[in-house]
Every structure is written in structure tokens, then in C-alpha cells.
Write a protein that holds these residues in place. Structure first.
Motif, PDB file in Angstrom:
ATOM      1  N   TYR A 218      32.667  27.924  65.083  1.00  0.00           N
ATOM      2  CA  TYR A 218      33.362  28.572  63.967  1.00  0.00           C
ATOM      3  C   TYR A 218      34.583  29.307  64.500  1.00  0.00           C
ATOM      4  CZ  TYR A 218      29.046  27.731  61.389  1.00  0.00           C
ATOM      5  OH  TYR A 218      27.963  27.131  60.805  1.00  0.00           O
ATOM      6  N   ILE A 219      35.719  29.094  63.853  1.00  0.00           N
ATOM      7  CA  ILE A 219      36.908  29.882  64.150  1.00  0.00           C
ATOM      8  C   ILE A 219      36.864  31.113  63.254  1.00  0.00           C
ATOM      9  CG2 ILE A 219      39.424  29.972  64.108  1.00  0.00           C
ATOM     10  CD1 ILE A 219      39.445  26.971  64.574  1.00  0.00           C
ATOM     11  N   ALA A 220      36.782  32.287  63.874  1.00  0.00           N
ATOM     12  CA  ALA A 220      36.725  33.539  63.125  1.00  0.00           C
ATOM     13  C   ALA A 220      38.096  34.203  63.138  1.00  0.00           C
ATOM     14  CB  ALA A 220      35.681  34.469  63.730  1.00  0.00           C
ATOM     15  N   VAL A 221      38.635  34.438  61.957  1.00  0.00           N
ATOM     16  CA  VAL A 221      39.888  35.178  61.800  1.00  0.00           C
ATOM     17  C   VAL A 221      39.520  36.543  61.218  1.00  0.00           C
ATOM     18  CG1 VAL A 221      42.155  35.248  60.712  1.00  0.00           C
ATOM     19  CG2 VAL A 221      41.177  33.051  61.420  1.00  0.00           C
ATOM     20  N   THR A 222      39.803  37.606  61.964  1.00  0.00           N
ATOM     21  CA  THR A 222      39.393  38.943  61.559  1.00  0.00           C
ATOM     22  C   THR A 222      40.611  39.842  61.439  1.00  0.00           C
ATOM     23  OG1 THR A 222      37.316  38.662  62.776  1.00  0.00           O
ATOM     24  CG2 THR A 222      37.899  40.900  62.091  1.00  0.00           C
ATOM     25  N   ALA A 223      40.810  40.404  60.268  1.00  0.00           N
ATOM     26  CA  ALA A 223      41.897  41.352  60.055  1.00  0.00           C
ATOM     27  C   ALA A 223      41.458  42.759  60.457  1.00  0.00           C
ATOM     28  CB  ALA A 223      42.325  41.335  58.587  1.00  0.00           C
ATOM     29  N   ASN A 224      42.417  43.558  60.943  1.00  0.00           N
ATOM     30  CA  ASN A 224      42.167  44.958  61.257  1.00  0.00           C
ATOM     31  C   ASN A 224      40.892  45.123  62.089  1.00  0.00           C
ATOM     32  OD1 ASN A 224      42.533  47.747  61.198  1.00  0.00           O
ATOM     33  ND2 ASN A 224      41.701  47.991  59.134  1.00  0.00           N
TER      34      ASN A 224
ATOM     35  N   SER B  91      39.004  48.390  51.829  1.00  0.00           N
ATOM     36  CA  SER B  91      37.711  47.827  52.203  1.00  0.00           C
ATOM     37  C   SER B  91      37.849  47.071  53.514  1.00  0.00           C
ATOM     38  CB  SER B  91      37.197  46.883  51.112  1.00  0.00           C
ATOM     39  OG  SER B  91      36.008  46.215  51.538  1.00  0.00           O
ATOM     40  N   THR B  92      36.829  47.182  54.351  1.00  0.00           N
ATOM     41  CA  THR B  92      36.777  46.384  55.576  1.00  0.00           C
ATOM     42  C   THR B  92      35.650  45.362  55.532  1.00  0.00           C
ATOM     43  OG1 THR B  92      35.396  48.082  56.641  1.00  0.00           O
ATOM     44  CG2 THR B  92      37.786  48.224  56.992  1.00  0.00           C
ATOM     45  N   ASP B  93      35.015  45.199  54.381  1.00  0.00           N
ATOM     46  CA  ASP B  93      33.908  44.249  54.245  1.00  0.00           C
ATOM     47  C   ASP B  93      34.377  42.817  54.044  1.00  0.00           C
ATOM     48  OD1 ASP B  93      32.136  46.371  54.456  1.00  0.00           O
ATOM     49  OD2 ASP B  93      32.009  46.665  52.269  1.00  0.00           O
ATOM     50  N   ASN B  94      35.672  42.627  53.765  1.00  0.00           N
ATOM     51  CA  ASN B  94      36.179  41.287  53.464  1.00  0.00           C
ATOM     52  C   ASN B  94      37.236  40.844  54.480  1.00  0.00           C
ATOM     53  OD1 ASN B  94      38.277  43.000  52.766  1.00  0.00           O
ATOM     54  ND2 ASN B  94      38.042  42.707  50.565  1.00  0.00           N
ATOM     55  N   ASN B  95      37.171  41.382  55.684  1.00  0.00           N
ATOM     56  CA  ASN B  95      38.245  41.159  56.657  1.00  0.00           C
ATOM     57  C   ASN B  95      38.114  39.858  57.438  1.00  0.00           C
ATOM     58  OD1 ASN B  95      38.817  43.766  55.845  1.00  0.00           O
ATOM     59  ND2 ASN B  95      39.412  44.465  57.871  1.00  0.00           N
ATOM     60  N   GLN B  96      36.953  39.243  57.440  1.00  0.00           N
ATOM     61  CA  GLN B  96      36.745  38.079  58.300  1.00  0.00           C
ATOM     62  C   GLN B  96      36.481  36.806  57.499  1.00  0.00           C
ATOM     63  OE1 GLN B  96      33.072  37.226  60.908  1.00  0.00           O
ATOM     64  NE2 GLN B  96      34.546  38.044  62.391  1.00  0.00           N
ATOM     65  N   SER B  97      37.038  35.698  57.981  1.00  0.00           N
ATOM     66  CA  SER B  97      36.725  34.374  57.439  1.00  0.00           C
ATOM     67  C   SER B  97      36.284  33.483  58.589  1.00  0.00           C
ATOM     68  CB  SER B  97      37.947  33.758  56.744  1.00  0.00           C
ATOM     69  OG  SER B  97      38.961  33.479  57.691  1.00  0.00           O
ATOM     70  N   LEU B  98      35.371  32.551  58.311  1.00  0.00           N
ATOM     71  CA  LEU B  98      34.862  31.616  59.302  1.00  0.00           C
ATOM     72  C   LEU B  98      35.207  30.197  58.879  1.00  0.00           C
ATOM     73  CD1 LEU B  98      31.285  33.063  59.997  1.00  0.00           C
ATOM     74  CD2 LEU B  98      33.399  33.543  61.225  1.00  0.00           C
ATOM     75  N   ARG B  99      35.709  29.393  59.812  1.00  0.00           N
ATOM     76  CA  ARG B  99      36.004  27.979  59.537  1.00  0.00           C
ATOM     77  C   ARG B  99      35.204  27.116  60.502  1.00  0.00           C
ATOM     78  NH1 ARG B  99      40.218  24.716  57.349  1.00  0.00           N
ATOM     79  NH2 ARG B  99      39.139  22.772  56.871  1.00  0.00           N
ATOM     80  N   GLU B 100      34.312  26.293  59.940  1.00  0.00           N
ATOM     81  CA  GLU B 100      33.456  25.440  60.761  1.00  0.00           C
ATOM     82  C   GLU B 100      34.249  24.282  61.360  1.00  0.00           C
ATOM     83  OE1 GLU B 100      29.544  22.501  60.284  1.00  0.00           O
ATOM     84  OE2 GLU B 100      30.150  23.828  58.636  1.00  0.00           O
ATOM     85  N   ILE B 101      33.978  23.974  62.636  1.00  0.00           N
ATOM     86  CA  ILE B 101      34.535  22.800  63.301  1.00  0.00           C
ATOM     87  C   ILE B 101      33.434  22.145  64.126  1.00  0.00           C
ATOM     88  CG2 ILE B 101      36.853  23.821  63.450  1.00  0.00           C
ATOM     89  CD1 ILE B 101      36.239  24.155  66.505  1.00  0.00           C
ATOM     90  N   ARG B 102      33.655  20.890  64.529  1.00  0.00           N
ATOM     91  CA  ARG B 102      32.690  20.184  65.375  1.00  0.00           C
ATOM     92  C   ARG B 102      33.439  19.514  66.525  1.00  0.00           C
ATOM     93  NH1 ARG B 102      30.275  17.618  59.889  1.00  0.00           N
ATOM     94  NH2 ARG B 102      29.405  19.575  59.070  1.00  0.00           N
ATOM     95  N   ILE B 103      33.031  19.831  67.745  1.00  0.00           N
ATOM     96  CA  ILE B 103      33.637  19.253  68.940  1.00  0.00           C
ATOM     97  C   ILE B 103      32.715  18.159  69.465  1.00  0.00           C
ATOM     98  CG2 ILE B 103      34.403  19.706  71.299  1.00  0.00           C
ATOM     99  CD1 ILE B 103      35.073  22.538  70.448  1.00  0.00           C
ATOM    100  N   SER B 104      33.300  17.005  69.781  1.00  0.00           N
ATOM    101  CA  SER B 104      32.513  15.866  70.261  1.00  0.00           C
ATOM    102  C   SER B 104      33.337  15.095  71.286  1.00  0.00           C
ATOM    103  CB  SER B 104      32.126  14.954  69.090  1.00  0.00           C
ATOM    104  OG  SER B 104      33.291  14.459  68.440  1.00  0.00           O
ATOM    105  N   GLY B 105      32.806  13.952  71.749  1.00  0.00           N
ATOM    106  CA  GLY B 105      33.520  13.109  72.690  1.00  0.00           C
ATOM    107  C   GLY B 105      33.173  13.409  74.133  1.00  0.00           C
ATOM    108  N   SER B 106      33.771  12.626  75.028  1.00  0.00           N
ATOM    109  CA  SER B 106      33.561  12.810  76.464  1.00  0.00           C
ATOM    110  C   SER B 106      34.527  13.865  76.988  1.00  0.00           C
ATOM    111  CB  SER B 106      33.793  11.494  77.195  1.00  0.00           C
ATOM    112  OG  SER B 106      35.157  11.097  77.073  1.00  0.00           O
ATOM    113  N   PRO B 107      34.288  14.377  78.205  1.00  0.00           N
ATOM    114  CA  PRO B 107      35.204  15.388  78.756  1.00  0.00           C
ATOM    115  C   PRO B 107      36.640  14.907  78.838  1.00  0.00           C
ATOM    116  CG  PRO B 107      33.162  15.359  80.005  1.00  0.00           C
ATOM    117  CD  PRO B 107      33.088  14.201  79.049  1.00  0.00           C
ATOM    118  N   GLN B 108      36.838  13.590  79.029  1.00  0.00           N
ATOM    119  CA  GLN B 108      38.189  13.043  79.120  1.00  0.00           C
ATOM    120  C   GLN B 108      38.788  12.727  77.758  1.00  0.00           C
ATOM    121  OE1 GLN B 108      35.539  11.777  80.923  1.00  0.00           O
ATOM    122  NE2 GLN B 108      36.065  13.004  82.737  1.00  0.00           N
TER     123      GLN B 108
END
Length: 486
Positions: free
Chosen positions: A433-439, A448-465
Motif C-alpha cells: 500500500y502506498i500511504a500518503v499522509t498529510a500533516n 481534523s487529523t482523522d482524515n489525513n491518510q489515504s492508502l492505494r493498493e498495489i501488487r509487485i510481481s515478476g522476477s528480480p530482473q
């Protein structure tokens, strides 16, 4: 990447009396046509426009204007969630009128608003026919001497892929350009006859007669080597930060007064570098509060560092206090080269259990109103570039600067910026998850500081190369449609 050229922001207090800019092409000055009194808006065009071509492409707005009669013409658009289509309502004098579903696919304007035909005067050539989007926010101009001396509406249909609401409007007795110049006409030098028509699906809803919905004009296109296109700039008086750092006790006179409210949009523009070792992304933090976020910096003697102070204002725009909120640093990197405010936002990469596994080196920001996120929130500033409180990232010689994020607008940083990435070479494949957090340090005062963060799901796959990243879609939002301004 910054998606706009806005360099000014603040409270809607001291807008210029006129916001008048002509088209890039040479055209006659518009005069209000004789209109059907029942028509809230009419289409206007000059009799002749001259434009310039480059490689068989011509950039011009054709001098087309939409004029509002009798009362301001105002459209409000909102997206209840990222799973829903945008809903647009015309606030007419007789009451609210919903527009058909699908009238706006994004916040850049009304889809398929204009039908345009271009007839070459050369025999045997086909007529060019196209439909174009219509943005009813522009560098408008007063055409009725009895009209209100100021327009409150936005200049341009600024938007983000994850924007939530917008306002389009034309002040009564004012005219606004309706055709964007971001897409060129695929025509070269020549003489043409142009016919522009507001399409019937909109003309019928707005009560515009066929005569008032159609205009024709003569278009002369010359090779750009034969002359230079007219260039009209906007001159803005940018407000300066306070003359000196504040004195006296910190705090504010009205503790319950207006405050900013910082929120984060889902990360977007996500990709890997060519080696698959860094995850790049774009992020937007916006202000949903009823006050602008205003931060002034004052340089320490002999240092590349400024002390930062947040200022507070009441609903009338009067300053009510201040508070120290950290510092600003000079960033000499080529993709920055300006002053950055620290502790505005933080970017972290979380694993499937939402435990931090990486942190972006991007930790300081130059605040600017780059994206309209929701202009329907209370106290949203529709014209941040024309206001008294101004954003400036400064240069190396600056002794003080002011950075502002007004209500309803966001500040975007894109993936090409230095530090706008996560190292992933040593991370295993899986869900993150990429977390973007304000303040993040809660140094800034907000409602309010209860709404400062958003999460974006990602999936990493494949070989190291050959690493790959998959980004699940959020609702019905198509990020590739992001354009910045309509």
C-alpha cells in the motif's frame, strides 16, 4: 509534476475589477448580441479570426464565447464516490435542473458540448466535422457595462483524476471562452468557413434557440513563419508575506474560527523505473477546510533555512493570529530549485499487514494550488490566482516567502520529482500500500487529523530482473484521463 501554472492563491478578498483576456488568435472585441430574453446563455463569435499553423496544426479558440444573460449561469458537479458517475446540476433562476447522466466524464467540462464544422474554400476537399468539450470557466470579460464589475468563478476547469466536485460559472453580462486550445485543429494555412453549434442535448435543457446556439465565422490560417501569434499575458499583483517575522505570543484570537482541513487523495501515476528497482508515484494533498492554509517563511541570517509560521484568519479574511510550525529549506536539485516547507506530507510504503517497509525521500514541499479537487466545499476559493494571499516558492535570494493552499484545491507532486519514489529492489513480491499522509507531525493547525491518510493498493510481481507492478483501479476512475485543466 505540477499540473497547472497557478502561482497565486489565497482568500477571495481583493480580486481585480476585471479579469479580461483576449483569444490567442486575432479577433474582434465581443459585444453582447441581441438575445432571446428567455435564453440564459448564448453563443457568440467574431466575424473573422486569424490564427497560425505549425506543421499542419492550428491552435486557436476560434474566438468563441458563451455570454450569460440576466443572471449568473452556474453548474455544480459532484461525484458521490469513486464508484459513481459525476452528477451535474444547473442552478437556474427557476430551480435546480439536473443534466443527463454522462454529461461530464471528468471535471474538465461538458462532454461533446460543441459541434464544429470547418469548410475549406478549395474545391474537392471534405468538410472537417468534430465535437469538442466545453469548459464554461475561462478568462472571462465583461460585455455589459451594467454587469457586476467582478466575476467570482474559476479560471479554467482545473481537476485531478480523483477530484470530487467542481463549479463552472459565467457572471451575468460576462463572456467566457468555451473552446480549449489544448487540442489543435488539424488544418494548415488557408481560408475557411467555420460553423459552431451548441449541441441540441444542451441547447434544449438550457432553453437556447437554434439561432442563438449557432454561429459562423471566417477563419484565416497562416504559416507561423509569416507572423507571430498574438500573446496576451495576465498581470497579477502577488501579495507579499509579512514584512517581518511575527512578534508577541503565539496563538489566535478566535480558537473556534475557520481552519484548513488537509486530506490525501489516492496515489496515482504509479510505475517502476526501467531497472525495476524503484516504485514511482504521484500524490495530492488538498484542503477541504473553511480557511486557506497560509504559511510564511522568514530566512535566518546567513543560512539556507527559513523559520515557518502558520497564520490564521476569520471568515472575513482578517488575520487573527499565528503559530510556529517548523521550517523551510532551500532545495537546489534541478527538478525543484525553490524553498520547501517541511512536515507538510509524508509518503510511506506499507506491506500487506500495513507495516512500513519503505519511506520516500520526498519530505519537503512548495505549496501551490495545482489541482481543483472539490469546489463545492463550503468556503472553496474559486479563483485562487486573483486573490490577496499568494503562493510563491521563491528563489535563492528570497528573504521571506508565502505558501498557500486554499480551500477546495490540492497540491500535486508527480513521479519525476526527485525523491518521489520507494526503493523496492530488496522487497519480495506481494501486496503493498502506498500511504500518503498529510500533516504527519501534526504541526499544522487544522480542523481534523482523522482524515489525513489515504492508502492505494498495489501488487509487485515478476522476477528480480523483470519486476512488474499492478495497480487495481479505484472505482470507475480512469487515471489516464487526468489532464490538469479543461
Amino acid at each position: 509534476m505540477r499540473r497547472s501554472l497557478l502561482a497565486a492563491a489565497g482568500l477571495l478578498l481583493a480580486a481585480p475589477l476585471l479579469a479580461s483576456v483576449g483569444p490567442a488568435a486575432t479577433a474582434q472585441s465581443p459585444q453582447a448580441p441581441k438575445a432571446d430574453p428567455a435564453a440564459p446563455i448564448t453563443l457568440w463569435a467574431p466575424s473573422h479570426v486569424t490564427a497560425f499553423a505549425f506543421r499542419h496544426r492550428t491552435w486557436t479558440d476560434l474566438g468563441l464565447r458563451v455570454i450569460a444573460h440576466g443572471a449568473p449561469f452556474e453548474l455544480w458537479s459532484q461525484r458521490p464516490s469513486y464508484d459513481d458517475q459525476i452528477q451535474t446540476v444547473w442552478h437556474s433562476a427557476a430551480g435546480d435542473v439536473p443534466l443527463p447522466a454522462g454529461s461530464m466524464s471528468d471535471f474538465s467540462g461538458l462532454d461533446r458540448f460543441l459541434k464544429i464544422t470547418i469548410d475549406p474554400k478549395k474545391r474537392g476537399e471534405d468538410t472537417l466535422t468534430m465535437t469538442r468539450k466545453g469548459c464554461l470557466n475561462g478568462y472571462s470579460e465583461r460585455v455589459d457595462p451594467n454587469a457586476d464589475p467582478r466575476s467570482p468563478y474559476p479560471v479554467g476547469c482545473w481537476y485531478n483524476a480523483y477530484s470530487l466536485g467542481s463549479v463552472q460559472g459565467i457572471q451575468a453580462g460576462w463572456a467566457t471562452p468555451v473552446l480549449s486550445q489544448s487540442r489543435p485543429l488539424r488544418i494548415g494555412p488557408g481560408e475557411y468557413t467555420v460553423t459552431a453549434t451548441i449541441r441540441s442535448r444542451y441547447a434544449e435543457i438550457f432553453g437556447i434557440s437554434p439561432d442563438e446556439a449557432t454561429r459562423s465565422l471566417a477563419l484565416t490560417v497562416t504559416d507561423e513563419r509569416g507572423g507571430e501569434a498574438a500573446s496576451v499575458g495576465r498581470h497579477r499583483d502577488l501579495a507579499r508575506p509579512a514584512a517581518h517575522r511575527p512578534t508577541g505570543p503565539a496563538g489566535r484570537a478566535d480558537e473556534g474560527g475557520p481552519q484548513p482541513d488537509l486530506r490525501s487523495l489516492p496515489a496515482w501515476g504509479i510505475s517502476l523505473n526501467k531497472k525495476g528497482t524503484y516504485l514511482r508515484f504521484s500524490a495530492t494533498v488538498w484542503n477541504a477546510g473553511d480557511s486557506p492554509l497560509v504559511v510564511d517563511g522568514f530566512r535566518r541570517d546567513g543560512e539556507d533555512l527559513m523559520d515557518a509560521y502558520q497564520y490564521f484568519f476569520d471568515a472575513a479574511g482578517n488575520q487573527t493570529g499565528y503559530q510556529p510550525v517548523g521550517s523551510m529549506e532551500w532545495d537546489p536539485r534541478p527538478s525543484h530549485s525553490h524553498w520547501h516547507f517541511e512536515d507538510f506530507a509524508r509518503y510511506t510504503l506499507l506491506d500487506a499487514d500495513q507495516t512500513q517497509v519503505a519511506k520516500s525521500k520526498k519530505e519537503a514541499f512548495c505549496l501551490a494550488n495545482t489541482d481543483s479537487v472539490d469546489l463545492t466545499v463550503p468556503a472553496a476559493d474559486w479563483r485562487p490566482e486573483n486573490t490577496d494571499l499568494s503562493t510563491s516558492c521563491g528563489d535563492y535570494s528570497s528573504l521571506s516567502i508565502r505558501e498557500v493552499l486554499v480551500s477546495g484545491w490540492g497540491d500535486t507532486y508527480s513521479q519525476y520529482r526527485a525523491g518521489q519514489s520507494f526503493p523496492i529492489a530488496d522487497l519480495p513480491n506481494g501486496t503493498y500500500y502506498i500511504a500518503v499522509t498529510a500533516n504527519p507531525e501534526h504541526k499544522l493547525v487544522e480542523s481534523s487529523t482523522d482524515n489525513n491518510q489515504s492508502l492505494r493498493e498495489i501488487r509487485i510481481s515478476g522476477s528480480p530482473q523483470h519486476r512488474k507492478v499492478t495497480v487495481p483501479q479505484v472505482g470507475i476512475v480512469h487515471e489516464e484521463g487526468y489532464g490538469g485543466q479543461g
